[in-house]
Design a protein around this motif. Structure first.
Motif, PDB file in Angstrom:
ATOM      1  N   LEU A   1       0.811  -1.203   0.000  1.00  0.00           N
ATOM      2  CA  LEU A   1       0.000   0.000   0.000  1.00  0.00           C
ATOM      3  C   LEU A   1       0.851   1.263   0.000  1.00  0.00           C
ATOM      4  CD1 LEU A   1      -2.770  -1.144   2.448  1.00  0.00           C
ATOM      5  CD2 LEU A   1      -2.996  -0.733   0.014  1.00  0.00           C
ATOM      6  N   ARG A   2       2.144   1.143   0.160  1.00  0.00           N
ATOM      7  CA  ARG A   2       3.012   2.315   0.160  1.00  0.00           C
ATOM      8  C   ARG A   2       3.532   2.638  -1.233  1.00  0.00           C
ATOM      9  NH1 ARG A   2       4.684   3.954   5.124  1.00  0.00           N
ATOM     10  NH2 ARG A   2       3.934   2.685   6.834  1.00  0.00           N
ATOM     11  N   THR A   3       2.972   1.974  -2.246  1.00  0.00           N
ATOM     12  CA  THR A   3       3.419   2.274  -3.596  1.00  0.00           C
ATOM     13  C   THR A   3       3.101   3.713  -3.961  1.00  0.00           C
ATOM     14  OG1 THR A   3       3.261   1.602  -5.900  1.00  0.00           O
ATOM     15  CG2 THR A   3       1.250   1.543  -4.633  1.00  0.00           C
ATOM     16  N   ASP A   4       3.881   4.277  -4.848  1.00  0.00           N
ATOM     17  CA  ASP A   4       3.637   5.643  -5.294  1.00  0.00           C
ATOM     18  C   ASP A   4       2.693   5.720  -6.483  1.00  0.00           C
ATOM     19  OD1 ASP A   4       5.101   6.928  -3.433  1.00  0.00           O
ATOM     20  OD2 ASP A   4       6.910   7.054  -4.615  1.00  0.00           O
ATOM     21  N   THR A   5       2.434   4.628  -7.135  1.00  0.00           N
ATOM     22  CA  THR A   5       1.667   4.695  -8.370  1.00  0.00           C
ATOM     23  C   THR A   5       0.530   3.693  -8.358  1.00  0.00           C
ATOM     24  OG1 THR A   5       3.690   5.289  -9.534  1.00  0.00           O
ATOM     25  CG2 THR A   5       1.816   4.617 -10.878  1.00  0.00           C
ATOM     26  N   GLN A   6      -0.657   4.173  -8.520  1.00  0.00           N
ATOM     27  CA  GLN A   6      -1.843   3.327  -8.619  1.00  0.00           C
ATOM     28  C   GLN A   6      -2.536   3.659  -9.936  1.00  0.00           C
ATOM     29  OE1 GLN A   6      -5.945   2.908  -6.130  1.00  0.00           O
ATOM     30  NE2 GLN A   6      -4.083   3.086  -4.959  1.00  0.00           N
TER      31      GLN A   6
ATOM     32  N   PHE B   1      -5.488   3.365 -12.832  1.00  0.00           N
ATOM     33  CA  PHE B   1      -6.920   3.083 -12.963  1.00  0.00           C
ATOM     34  C   PHE B   1      -7.277   2.598 -14.355  1.00  0.00           C
ATOM     35  CE2 PHE B   1      -9.187   4.409  -9.173  1.00  0.00           C
ATOM     36  CZ  PHE B   1      -8.229   5.122  -8.489  1.00  0.00           C
ATOM     37  N   GLY B   2      -8.310   1.772 -14.428  1.00  0.00           N
ATOM     38  CA  GLY B   2      -8.927   1.418 -15.691  1.00  0.00           C
ATOM     39  C   GLY B   2      -9.904   2.505 -16.121  1.00  0.00           C
TER      40      GLY B   2
END
Lengths: 114, 114
Positions: free
Chosen positions: B98-103, B105-106
């Protein structure tokens, strides 16, 4: 009750201006604060802030988190018409049991005029 | 290029029908998320998954279930659709915890339940 408040609700500026968008939150079990940009389609992830006082920067955008005062700001310098969008602030927190909660503010509508 | 795809852009179903929303990502991401977006309520997290066959409830899991049998695919299931589930559904994925910098979206699926 956990909540996040963004201000201003809307903002109109001219190209080249610098803007600061605000996000304050009240939440227990805070993990991270996230900023998104939403145009006509799905929101685009901008930043995820977990540590206080560390600025994150991407081009003309930057953001910082203050965990003591419970707020975050998003700065956009030298604005362009393409920056016009809704900017969403959200925090990630963990509730009771196994539930995670991602709570969004209502957003700031930014309009950049040529 | 990063790519998250959703099976349908628009879907119309009747009350009581079972509905499957599919999401596929081609980035070998560990995490996948399902949100719904409603006017005035922002984005709300329904479920997320951090590994194959693993799932966590989000803010509003009631009336939904999920399936993650393969790493690249995350399905949202409405067991018995109701009119209050009419909404825009957004899938997202991210690489690490959950600490990723990039999420990412579709494009979203706009579901209407009659």
């Amino acid at each position: 009750e956990d909540k996040v408040v963004q201000s201003p609700l809307s903002l109109v500026v001219h190209e080249g201006d610098t803007v600061t968008l605000n996000c304050s939150y009240e939440v227990t079990n805070f993990r991270s604060l996230l900023w998104y940009k939403q145009e006509k389609k799905a929101p685009t992830f901008l930043f995820m802030l977990t540590s206080s006082g560390i600025e994150k920067k991407s081009g003309r955008l930057s953001s910082i988190l203050d965990k003591k005062e419970l707020f975050s700001i998003l700065n956009i310098t030298a604005t362009q018409t393409g920056d016009s969008a809704i900017y969403l602030c959200a925090y990630l927190s963990r509730g009771g049991g196994s539930n995670y909660k991602l709570t969004f503010g209502k957003g700031t509508l930014l309009t950049v005029n040529p | 290029d990063v790519k998250v795809t959703q099976s349908s852009r628009y879907l119309v179903k009747r009350t009581g029908e079972k509905v499957f929303l599919e999401c596929v990502q081609d980035m070998d991401h560990e995490n996948m998320f399902w949100y719904r977006q409603d006017p005035g309520l922002g984005l709300r997290l329904i479920y997320f998954s951090y590994d194959v066959k693993m799932k966590e409830k989000g803010d509003i899991p009631e009336g939904y279930s999920v399936s993650r049998e393969k790493k690249e695919r995350f399905s949202l299931i409405l067991e018995s659709a109701s009119t209050n589930q009419t909404s825009m559904y957004l899938c997202a994925s991210s690489q690490l915890g959950l600490r990723t910098d990039t999420q990412y979206f579709g494009p979203g699926t706009r579901l209407t339940v009659l």
